[in-house]
Enzyme design. Structure first.
Site, PDB file in Angstrom:
ATOM      1  N   VAL A  35       0.656  -1.097   0.100  1.00 32.13           N
ATOM      2  CA  VAL A  35      -0.107   0.234  -0.053  1.00 32.13           C
ATOM      3  C   VAL A  35       1.274   0.733  -0.060  1.00 32.13           C
ATOM      4  O   VAL A  35       2.061   0.836   0.578  1.00 32.13           O
ATOM      5  CB  VAL A  35      -0.645  -0.006   1.336  1.00 32.13           C
ATOM      6  N   ALA A  71      -2.106  -2.026  -8.737  1.00 31.21           N
ATOM      7  CA  ALA A  71      -1.295  -0.773  -8.845  1.00 31.21           C
ATOM      8  C   ALA A  71      -1.158  -0.288 -10.082  1.00 31.21           C
ATOM      9  O   ALA A  71      -1.307  -1.088 -10.918  1.00 31.21           O
ATOM     10  CB  ALA A  71      -0.748  -0.290  -7.712  1.00 31.21           C
ATOM     11  N   ARG A  73      -1.355   4.094 -12.003  1.00 35.38           N
ATOM     12  CA  ARG A  73      -1.607   5.568 -12.453  1.00 35.38           C
ATOM     13  C   ARG A  73      -3.173   5.072 -13.318  1.00 35.38           C
ATOM     14  O   ARG A  73      -3.212   4.261 -14.540  1.00 35.38           O
ATOM     15  CB  ARG A  73      -1.185   6.043 -13.552  1.00 35.38           C
ATOM     16  N   TYR A 142      -3.869   5.497 -21.221  1.00 33.19           N
ATOM     17  CA  TYR A 142      -4.158   4.859 -20.807  1.00 33.19           C
ATOM     18  C   TYR A 142      -4.473   3.614 -21.038  1.00 33.19           C
ATOM     19  O   TYR A 142      -3.034   2.323 -20.292  1.00 33.19           O
ATOM     20  CB  TYR A 142      -5.637   5.459 -19.686  1.00 33.19           C
ATOM     21  N   ILE A 208     -17.795  -6.641  -8.280  1.00 37.31           N
ATOM     22  CA  ILE A 208     -16.102  -6.969  -8.138  1.00 37.31           C
ATOM     23  C   ILE A 208     -16.486  -8.245  -7.702  1.00 37.31           C
ATOM     24  O   ILE A 208     -15.017  -8.749  -7.940  1.00 37.31           O
ATOM     25  CB  ILE A 208     -16.547  -5.502  -6.742  1.00 37.31           C
TER      26      ILE A 208
END
Length: 317
Positions: A35, A71, A73, A142, A208
Site C-alpha cells: 500500500v 496498482a 496510474r 491509459y 467486483i
C-alpha cells in the site's frame, strides 16, 4: 495463515483491497498488502509500503509465490498532465516492469496483472464483442500504457520463465464504487430526469465479486499460466436497462426520457461531450468464452444480485 504468500499491490484501491479481503476470508493463501498510505487492512494481514515510482525502493518479495499487481496510474477524465502518456508510461509500464523483474529475481512463480479492456479498444459493434486474443487497439494514453505493460510483462516471462497472467476487466462496480457509477446512483436516488430512456446499446460490466473470484481462481490454476483473460458478469445491458435495474435495486423510480440516440449525440457534440456520449450510447461488449472454457469458471454473482449489493451499501451510508 500458512498458505502460499500472495502480494497484492494497490491494496488500498477498489480492486486490490477486495482481493485481499477475499484471501483473508478464504484462508487458503496468505495475503501481503502492498500500500501507499493508511489502510483498513492494518492488523488483519501483513502490510508493506509500496510505490511504483522509481524513487522508492520496492518491498522485499522473499517467500512470495504470487504477485497480483493492481496498482496503477488510473484513467482520469480531465488529465492535467502536460504529457499524459509519458506519465502513464512511467508508472504503468516502467514501474510494472521494475516490479516484475524483481519478482522474477526473487523466485515469484506467477505474476498476475490487472489490466483493462481499453487495451482492446474503446467500443464494439453490437453483437461483435471483444475477444481476449483480438489484435489490441488502445486509443487513449491509459489504454496504450496498459497494452505496453502487457507486452513488457510477456517479455519478462520469456526472459525469466516466470508465469504471467493478464486479466482485462471492463467497468468494475460494487460496494464503494466511485466515479460515473456513483454519480448514476445519486441521480437515480434523487429522482433526476435523465434523457436515457431509448438506448439499445450493449455494454459489459463486471461486479467486483466476479472480478475478485476470477483473480483468486487464477492464483494457482495451472491452465491460467501465460494466458490473457477477459471478464464480465456474463450479461450485457443497455444503458437504459442498467438504469432501470439499478433503480429497482435502489427501490426508487427511474425517470428516463425517451430521447433518440441521434439527438443525444448531437447535443453532446455541441457541448463538447462526445466522449461522454460514446460511453452512454455506444456499445462495449466482451466475450468471456475463453475464460470460462479454459478455467472452468463462471461468474458466481448475477447482475441483479450485484446491483442489490451495491445499492444496499450506497443506501446504508
Amino acid at each position: 495463515m500458512k498458505g502460499p504468500r500472495v502480494l497484492v499491490t494497490g491494496a488500498t484501491g477498489f480492486v486490490g483491497e477486495a482481493i485481499v479481503f477475499r484471501l483473508l476470508l478464504d484462508k487458503v493463501f496468505t495475503p501481503v498488502a502492498a500500500v501507499r498510505g493508511e489502510t483498513r487492512l492494518s492488523g488483519l494481514c501483513s502490510v508493506v509500503p509500496f510505490d511504483l515510482s522509481e524513487k522508492v525502493a520496492l518491498p522485499s518479495l522473499a517467500g512470495v509465490q504470487v504477485v497480483i499487481h493492481c496498482a496503477a496510474r488510473v484513467h482520469v477524465m480531465n488529465d492535467a498532465a502536460t504529457d499524459p502518456l509519458a506519465q502513464f508510461r512511467k508508472i504503468n509500464v516502467e514501474g510494472t516492469v521494475r516490479l516484475a523483474r524483481k519478482a522474477a529475481e526473487s523466485g515469484v512463480k506467477r505474476f498476475m496483472f490487472i489490466s483493462s479492456i481499453k487495451v482492446n479498444g474503446e467500443g464494439t459493434l453490437p453483437g461483435v464483442p471483444f475477444k481476449a486474443d483480438d489484435q489490441p487497439s488502445p486509443v487513449d494514453p491509459y489504454g496504450i500504457s496498459k497494452k505496453e505493460a502487457e507486452d513488457a510483462l510477456r517479455q519478462v516471462s520469456r526472459d525469466t520463465g516466470m508465469e504471467v497472467v493478464i486479466i482485462r476487466p471492463p467497468l468494475v462496480y460494487g460496494p464503494g464504487v466511485k466515479a460515473n457509477f456513483l454519480s448514476m446512483m445519486r441521480w437515480l436516488d434523487k429522482g433526476v430526469p435523465l434523457p436515457l430512456g431509448a438506448l439499445n446499446n450493449r455494454r459489459s460490466l463486471v461486479a467486483i465479486g466476479n472480478l475478485v473470484d476470477l483473480a483468486v481462481t487464477c492464483i494457482a490454476h495451472p491452465a491460467a499460466a501465460d494466458q490473457t483473460f477477459l471478464v464480465s458478469d456474463g450479461e450485457d445491458l443497455s444503458t437504459t436497462q442498467l438504469l432501470r435495474r439499478m433503480a429497482g435495486a435502489l427501490k426508487v423510480r427511474a425517470y428516463l426520457l425517451p430521447v433518440p440516440e441521434a439527438a443525444l449525440r448531437l447535443g453532446a457534440s455541441l457541448l463538447g461531450k462526445r466522449a461522454m456520449a460514446q460511453r452512454l450510447c455506444g456499445s462495449l461488449q466482451v466475450d468471456i468464452e475463453k475464460t470460462c472454457s479454459i478455467l472452468g469458471w463462471l461468474p458466481p454473482v448475477s447482475v441483479d444480485r450485484a446491483l442489490q449489493i451495491t445499492a444496499s451499501h450506497y443506501s446504508a451510508k
